[in-house]
Design an enzyme around this catalytic site. Sequence first.
Site, PDB file in Angstrom:
ATOM      1  N   TRP A 175       0.958  -1.640  -0.174  1.00 20.16           N
ATOM      2  CA  TRP A 175       0.302  -0.224   0.063  1.00 20.16           C
ATOM      3  C   TRP A 175       0.687   1.293   0.355  1.00 20.16           C
ATOM      4  CZ3 TRP A 175      -0.255  -3.609   3.554  1.00 20.16           C
ATOM      5  CH2 TRP A 175       0.003  -4.353   4.766  1.00 20.16           C
ATOM      6  N   GLU A 227      -5.626   1.124   5.172  1.00 20.39           N
ATOM      7  CA  GLU A 227      -5.941   0.848   6.691  1.00 20.39           C
ATOM      8  C   GLU A 227      -7.505   0.402   7.866  1.00 20.39           C
ATOM      9  OE1 GLU A 227      -4.528   2.911   8.254  1.00 20.39           O
ATOM     10  OE2 GLU A 227      -2.611   3.714   7.409  1.00 20.39           O
ATOM     11  N   TYR A 285      -9.584   7.000  14.097  1.00 21.53           N
ATOM     12  CA  TYR A 285      -8.121   6.460  13.969  1.00 21.53           C
ATOM     13  C   TYR A 285      -8.008   6.753  12.254  1.00 21.53           C
ATOM     14  CZ  TYR A 285      -3.950   4.190  11.713  1.00 21.53           C
ATOM     15  OH  TYR A 285      -3.137   3.592  10.669  1.00 21.53           O
ATOM     16  N   ASP A 344      -2.776   5.656  17.464  1.00 22.95           N
ATOM     17  CA  ASP A 344      -2.790   3.849  16.983  1.00 22.95           C
ATOM     18  C   ASP A 344      -2.400   3.748  18.163  1.00 22.95           C
ATOM     19  OD1 ASP A 344      -0.598   4.074  16.475  1.00 22.95           O
ATOM     20  OD2 ASP A 344      -1.135   2.253  14.883  1.00 22.95           O
ATOM     21  N   CYS A 395      17.314   2.741  18.775  1.00 22.16           N
ATOM     22  CA  CYS A 395      16.539   4.270  18.473  1.00 22.16           C
ATOM     23  C   CYS A 395      17.003   4.982  18.564  1.00 22.16           C
ATOM     24  CB  CYS A 395      15.330   3.840  20.159  1.00 22.16           C
ATOM     25  SG  CYS A 395      13.542   5.665  19.764  1.00 22.16           S
TER      26      CYS A 395
END
Length: 362
Positions: A34, A47, A130, A148, A211
């Site tokens: 997508w 989604e 959302y 989300d 991170c």
Amino acid sequence: MKTLEIETSQIDMRDEVVSSLLKWYQENARTLPWRDSPSPYRVWISEIMLQQTTVATVIPYFSRWMIDFPDIKSVAEASLDEILKQWQGLGYYRRAQNIHKAANIMVEYFDGEVPEDKETLKTLPGFGPYTTAAVLSIAFGQREAIVDTNVRRFIMRLLGREGIADSKQDKWIREYLEFLMPYKEMRSFNQSLMEIGALICPSKTPKCLICPVQKNCKAFHLGLQDVIPITKKKKLEKIDAGLAVIHDKKKFYIQKRPAKGLWANMWEFPGGKREERETLEETVRREIKEEVGIELSHVVFFSKIRHFYTHFDVSLHVFICETNDFIEESEVAAWVSLEEMKKYPMPSANGKILDQLREHFV
DNA sequence: AATCCGGGGAG
DNA sequence: CTCCCAGGATT
């Protein structure tokens, strides 16, 4: 629920966080079906499919769907049976029915296109807070906050907010995102939040060491990345405990519990329940001072052990500790080797720790 | 605010 | 085995 307070330091770190996320996303975004030619239609279908459903599961369904239903008109013209057949195995079949309904509305009232207007979009079947924001931002580049499960967890950790990761958190999270969101590159920015939540900051074992926003993450600096957020599902009360394995070479300190109450007369390593706004190392130092009356000179994280009781889900965070203070032996306090410890009755959670210690202190 | 709605995969 | 996952609709 606590309200959000934007601190000055957060204003300073805003641009740094945003640019770190965008840079990381550019270099690490997965190639997903997508994300190829992300038309509003493709974004919308993806989604819906991704609601409560993992990426790996969705990929083949999405590819098949786009072959059989290449545009909104083909969805509207299909029968509900054909739609549901495509959806077979994905679960939450109301999602498929909502797609069918919404496609028909789009064909009838919106020229077969996904509406670009927020107030219109959120009235369509299957478009909750959302999904509405996700389509507006990812497909149309609008500055809309998405929350989300990935974003919720990531932001709670970033700001060091303790609590359960449920929709009650969303009010302050949206407020914070309104502050954080850039005015450009919203397609990438919102996806970067979810992507980092999925790849770097998952619920279990977050990869803090690689991170990109580690230096700005409050949870990481407090050592609370495994504590935030608390998960809800269980009826069990979740407790985080800090536990001290105080040793002097190969002798370990254990103590006896009171004659009444839980685990009466059993022996255990000292420690206790973590209090609100306290790091686990602070818990250990506080408990040892209260229970044993000494200061610890070394406190090093060793392992985390989960143990289930009737009404509690306890995470025991074990720290290897040393002290320069003197601890006297008594009827309720002993320095023993791991071998000698076998003779002392201990709660079963302590047994797990013993197994690990025997491996560590060969 | 709670509950329901699926199923696959990871640990 | 349990937990988790790009939530929304209904009550």
